[in-house]
Design an enzyme around this catalytic site. Structure first.
Site, PDB file in Angstrom:
ATOM      1  CG  HIS B 117      -1.898   0.987   1.414  1.00  0.00           C
ATOM      2  ND1 HIS B 117      -1.638   2.296   1.738  1.00  0.00           N
ATOM      3  CD2 HIS B 117      -3.250   0.897   1.271  1.00  0.00           C
ATOM      4  CE1 HIS B 117      -2.776   2.962   1.797  1.00  0.00           C
ATOM      5  NE2 HIS B 117      -3.775   2.140   1.514  1.00  0.00           N
ATOM      6  CG  ASP B 194       0.578  -1.867   5.993  1.00  0.00           C
ATOM      7  OD1 ASP B 194      -0.299  -1.873   6.881  1.00  0.00           O
ATOM      8  OD2 ASP B 194       0.400  -1.374   4.869  1.00  0.00           O
ATOM      9  CD  GLN B 197      -6.741  -4.331   4.378  1.00  0.00           C
ATOM     10  OE1 GLN B 197      -7.714  -5.001   4.721  1.00  0.00           O
ATOM     11  NE2 GLN B 197      -6.860  -3.091   3.949  1.00  0.00           N
ATOM     12  CE  LYS B 220      -7.047  -0.181   6.470  1.00  0.00           C
ATOM     13  NZ  LYS B 220      -7.783   0.586   5.470  1.00  0.00           N
ATOM     14  CB  CYS B 360      -3.692   3.443  -1.498  1.00  0.00           C
ATOM     15  SG  CYS B 360      -4.922   4.705  -1.200  1.00  0.00           S
TER      16      CYS B 360
END
Lengths: 149, 404
Positions: B117, B194, B197, B220, B360
């Site tokens: 991302h 990261d 998710q 999220k 993104c």
């Protein structure tokens, strides 16, 4: 609003068979634009003779609205003077509710009378996030014309 | 499939019947999260760490209680390893600037991947430019998996940081972070994940994952916007300078100098997101009450149904792994002859909310050879009916555009 009002046949036709694609051999003006939100990209080249757009070519990728708007715009501006084009842009912007004004840019009683095929894009007004798609070609074309001013 | 359909009633936004398939962008908020924030804001709100009065003591206890809850949720050894940030993006920037500017120099390499991302790419580009370090990338395979052979080949003593997604927001691919961490550590590199998710959808134990930094967002994972988390291994956090200066992060200040507060507060300049921390705490309680194994199983079950039924939609191609191995509930779709924005508009008219665009991740889109995809993503409140609405909406799009 029915989807058929947004995706009218004339829009799909210009999307599938875009007019005036490619590049010009000797452009007098050019500009490129992107819609960073959705990634639509467009590059326009104009040939001018005695203050008239004698030829135009576009290279672009994007959704049916941005592509068909660009294609119809090329047909509408070819052979027109810069003054005439500016008047066209003003009518288009009012039709898309981008500018306010009494002159709605089209006459609902006489469809197609003022802006021709371009009036098929009026359904886009119901989809605010898509208005930018329709406007990309027009904004980029104005930028190219400013280069010549 | 675990039947979680009773959960839908906990999400007021879904009452109007929208088939919400954009949780990879941001998730909806259940009533217990909204109520926890409301109760706190009405009953015990004050600034934190200003301790002289009872309200502030209560607010500080709630804020630090949220930190302990997050630590427990992700298996951190020490509460102090949890830094609250504005979101996953700020968490990554905190490391890129706070760790990168201190520890990178000319000749060093930062190794990211092709499927990052922008949040785990652009900060490293900025830090590379400032330090003279080189930013390099691990490719993905044609099956949309991280190319582990290429990763091993690219590793070397000059690689100081490996920045990798915990789960691709476009492809759903879940890289093997434990293996990546082992290889990176063998070469003396730090690893940042990261996990924006990943943490919302999979059971995560940061010590098992073996990375040095893990970044994620509250919004999220059923929590509010405005708060995220940086977990850092204590020794890695100790290598970091604060990325922002201000109140709350100092020990002493004179007109010309300042000394830092302890970890983690030195990384939390300014008034933190206090109400949001309470909301995140409630979101974690909610997720834990379901069980993260069940959450992931539910995502996978819906993904399996979707992959099967989408296979019959004329002109539709899926960008991402076609099987369920190491894959989460994110499905990127590309429809022949219809741009993703048109797909999304048509789906919207059919009551199905999906994301369309480059998500993104423009370098990944270029690698895939597409400019945009329509993306459906699943979460606890989604049901088979949402998948069916997606499939029938896509068929409608195909009919409108004459796709065969």
């Amino acid at each position: 609003m029915a989807l058929e009002d947004l995706y009218r046949e004339v829009i799909l036709d210009h999307y599938r068979n875009p007019r005036n694609r490619g590049r010009l051999e000797r452009p007098d003006a050019s500009a490129s634009g992107v819609n960073p939100l959705c990634g639509d990209e467009l590059a326009i080249e104009l040939a001018l003779r005695d203050g008239v757009v004698s030829d135009v070519a576009i290279e672009s990728q994007g959704c049916s609205i941005s592509q068909s708007s660009a294609s119809m715009m090329t047909e509408a501006i070819k052979g027109k003077s810069i003054e005439e084009i500016k008047a066209l842009v003003s009518k288009f912007r009012k039709m898309m509710s981008l500018d306010e004004g009494e002159d709605a840019g089209f006459d609902p009683e006489r469809p197609g009378a003022v802006l021709g095929d371009i009036e098929a894009l009026q359904g886009v007004r119901q989809y605010p996030v898509r208005i930018k798609c329709a406007a990309l070609a027009w904004n980029t074309m104005l930028e190219a014309l400013q280069e010549t001013a | 499939m675990n039947d979680l359909s009773h959960l839908k009633a906990d999400f007021p936004v879904l009452e109007n019947g929208v088939h919400f398939l954009d949780s990879a962008s941001s998730s909806q908020k259940p009533i217990p999260v909204l109520e926890a924030m409301d109760r706190f804001a009405r009953g015990s709100y004050a600034n934190v760490h200003r301790g002289a009065y009872k309200l502030s003591v209560a607010a500080t206890e709630a804020y630090e209680g949220a930190r302990r809850r997050v630590a427990e949720f992700v298996g951190a050894d020490d509460d102090r390893e949890i830094v609250f940030t504005r979101g996953a993006t700020t968490a990554i920037n905190t490391v890129a600037f706070g760790w990168g500017l201190e520890n990178l120099e000319e000749g060093d390499r930062i190794l990211a991947t092709e499927m990052e991302h922008h949040a785990n790419l652009v900060p490293w580009q900025m830090v590379a430019r400032r330090t003279g370090a080189v930013l390099d990338h691990v490719p993905i395979t044609d099956e949309c998996r991280l190319d582990m052979d290429a990763f091993e080949k690219k590793m070397g003593p000059d690689v100081k940081m490996v920045a990798v997604t915990g789960m691709s927001n476009v492809l759903g691919t879940i890289p093997d972070i434990a293996a990546i961490s082992r290889i990176a550590h063998r070469h003396g590199a730090r690893v940042l994940v990261d996990a924006a998710q990943r943490v919302p959808h999979l059971p995560v134990d940061v010590t098992e994952m073996g990375a040095d930094f893990v970044a994620f967002s509250s919004h999220k994972m059923l929590g509010p916007t405005g708060i995220g988390v940086l977990w850092g291994r204590m020794e890695a956090l100790e290598e970091m300078e604060p990325f922002e200066g201000g109140g709350e992060m100092i020990s002493d200040v004179t007109l010309h100098t300042a000394t830092w507060a302890g970890i983690p507060h030195r990384f939390e300049a300014g008034t933190p997101p206090i109400i949001e921390a309470v909301g995140l705490h409630a979101a974690i309680d909610y997720l834990d009450s379901i069980g993260m194994e069940k959450v992931f199983d539910h995502d996978k079950a819906l993904t399996a149904i979707a992959l099967e039924r989408l296979g019959d939609v004329p002109g539709l191609a899926i960008q991402g792994p076609k099987d369920l191995e190491d894959r989460g509930g994110v499905i990127s779709m590309d429809m022949k002859g219809i741009h993703a924005h048109d797909v999304a508009t048509i789906l919207d008219e059919e009551g199905v909310a999906v994301r369309a665009g480059h998500h993104c991740a423009k370098p990944l889109m270029r690698r895939l050879g597409v400019t945009a995809t329509a993306r459906a993503s699943f979460y606890v409140y989604n049901t088979e009916a949402d998948v069916d609405a997606l499939v029938s909406g896509l068929r409608r799009a195909g009919e409108l555009f004459g796709v065969r």
